[in-house]
Motif scaffolding. Structure first.
Motif, short mmCIF file in Angstrom:
data_model
loop_
_atom_site.label_atom_id
_atom_site.label_comp_id
_atom_site.label_asym_id
_atom_site.label_seq_id
_atom_site.Cartn_x
_atom_site.Cartn_y
_atom_site.Cartn_z
N ARG A 19 10.10 0.70 3.54
CA ARG A 19 8.88 0.92 2.77
C ARG A 19 9.03 2.16 1.91
NH1 ARG A 19 2.76 2.68 4.63
NH2 ARG A 19 1.60 1.33 3.19
N LEU A 20 8.97 1.97 0.61
CA LEU A 20 9.04 3.08 -0.33
C LEU A 20 7.64 3.52 -0.71
CD1 LEU A 20 11.84 1.83 -2.76
CD2 LEU A 20 12.07 3.02 -0.57
N SER A 21 7.49 4.81 -0.97
CA SER A 21 6.22 5.36 -1.42
C SER A 21 6.43 6.12 -2.72
CB SER A 21 5.64 6.31 -0.37
OG SER A 21 5.37 5.65 0.84
N ILE A 70 3.94 -5.21 -3.20
CA ILE A 70 3.43 -3.95 -3.74
C ILE A 70 1.98 -3.77 -3.32
CG2 ILE A 70 2.65 -4.93 -5.95
CD1 ILE A 70 3.61 -2.31 -7.28
N ALA A 71 1.59 -2.53 -3.11
CA ALA A 71 0.21 -2.18 -2.80
C ALA A 71 -0.08 -0.78 -3.32
CB ALA A 71 -0.05 -2.26 -1.30
N ARG A 72 -1.35 -0.50 -3.55
CA ARG A 72 -1.71 0.84 -4.00
C ARG A 72 -2.92 1.35 -3.24
NH1 ARG A 72 -2.58 0.64 -10.15
NH2 ARG A 72 -3.19 2.84 -9.85
N ASP A 73 -2.97 2.65 -3.09
CA ASP A 73 -4.08 3.33 -2.45
C ASP A 73 -4.56 4.38 -3.44
OD1 ASP A 73 -5.86 4.84 -0.96
OD2 ASP A 73 -4.68 4.72 0.87
N THR A 78 -1.24 6.86 -4.45
CA THR A 78 0.07 6.44 -3.96
C THR A 78 0.24 4.94 -4.12
OG1 THR A 78 0.10 8.24 -2.35
CG2 THR A 78 1.62 6.42 -1.98
N VAL A 79 1.43 4.54 -4.53
CA VAL A 79 1.79 3.13 -4.60
C VAL A 79 2.97 2.90 -3.66
CG1 VAL A 79 3.33 3.45 -6.59
CG2 VAL A 79 2.32 1.20 -6.14
N TYR A 80 3.00 1.73 -3.03
CA TYR A 80 4.01 1.41 -2.03
C TYR A 80 4.80 0.18 -2.43
CZ TYR A 80 0.78 4.29 0.69
OH TYR A 80 -0.03 5.30 1.14
N LEU A 81 6.02 0.13 -1.95
CA LEU A 81 6.85 -1.05 -2.08
C LEU A 81 7.39 -1.40 -0.70
CD1 LEU A 81 8.27 -3.24 -3.75
CD2 LEU A 81 10.14 -1.61 -4.13
N GLN A 82 6.91 -2.50 -0.15
CA GLN A 82 7.39 -3.00 1.14
C GLN A 82 8.53 -3.97 0.87
OE1 GLN A 82 6.41 -2.20 4.38
NE2 GLN A 82 8.23 -3.39 4.91
N MET A 83 9.69 -3.67 1.42
CA MET A 83 10.89 -4.46 1.19
C MET A 83 11.35 -5.05 2.52
SD MET A 83 12.68 -1.45 -1.07
CE MET A 83 14.12 -2.39 -1.58
#
Length: 125
Positions: A19-21, A70-73, A78-83
């Motif tokens: 998971r990237l942030s 992808i998701a954002r808060d 912050t934006v996330y990339l779940q791989m």
């Protein structure tokens, strides 16, 4: 000053998840489309996924569908990339980027005004 800082990269084995942030500062985060791109050595920067400022619309490269999310808060800017199910060909430097509304195609690097420095993801076979 606008700043985008990626984190969460590292060395993993094929089949693992990561998971990237990307933490943003210096901009009105909720007003920007956020995207993730990647670049392997000797290759052009490649679109991965993006999410509209509202969070209601997402854009995926066909090869990433079913594995990346992808998701954002907006409260955390912050934006996330779940791989998931990572493959050796996913090895690259991953960049997050911010685009102002109606600046161009969410799939194109040309639409994005601000870029992070990138985080390395290495997947062993």
């Amino acid at each position: 000053q606008v700043q985008l800082v990626e984190s969460g990269g590292g060395l993993v084995q094929a089949g693992d998840s990561l998971r990237l942030s990307c933490a943003a500062s210096g901009l009105t985060f909720s007003s920007y489309t956020m995207g993730w791109f990647r670049q392997a050595p000797g290759k052009e920067r490649e679109f991965v996924v993006a999410i509209r400022w509202s969070g209601s619309t997402t854009y995926y490269a066909d090869s990433m569908k079913g594995r990346f999310t992808i998701a954002r808060d907006n409260a955390k800017s912050t934006v996330y990339l779940q791989m998931n199910s990572l493959k050796f060909e996913d090895t690259a430097v991953y960049y997050c980027a911010a685009a102002q509304p109606y600046s161009g195609s969410a799939y194109s690097t040309l639409a994005y005004r601000y870029w992070g420095q990138g985080t390395q993801v290495t997947v062993s076979s």
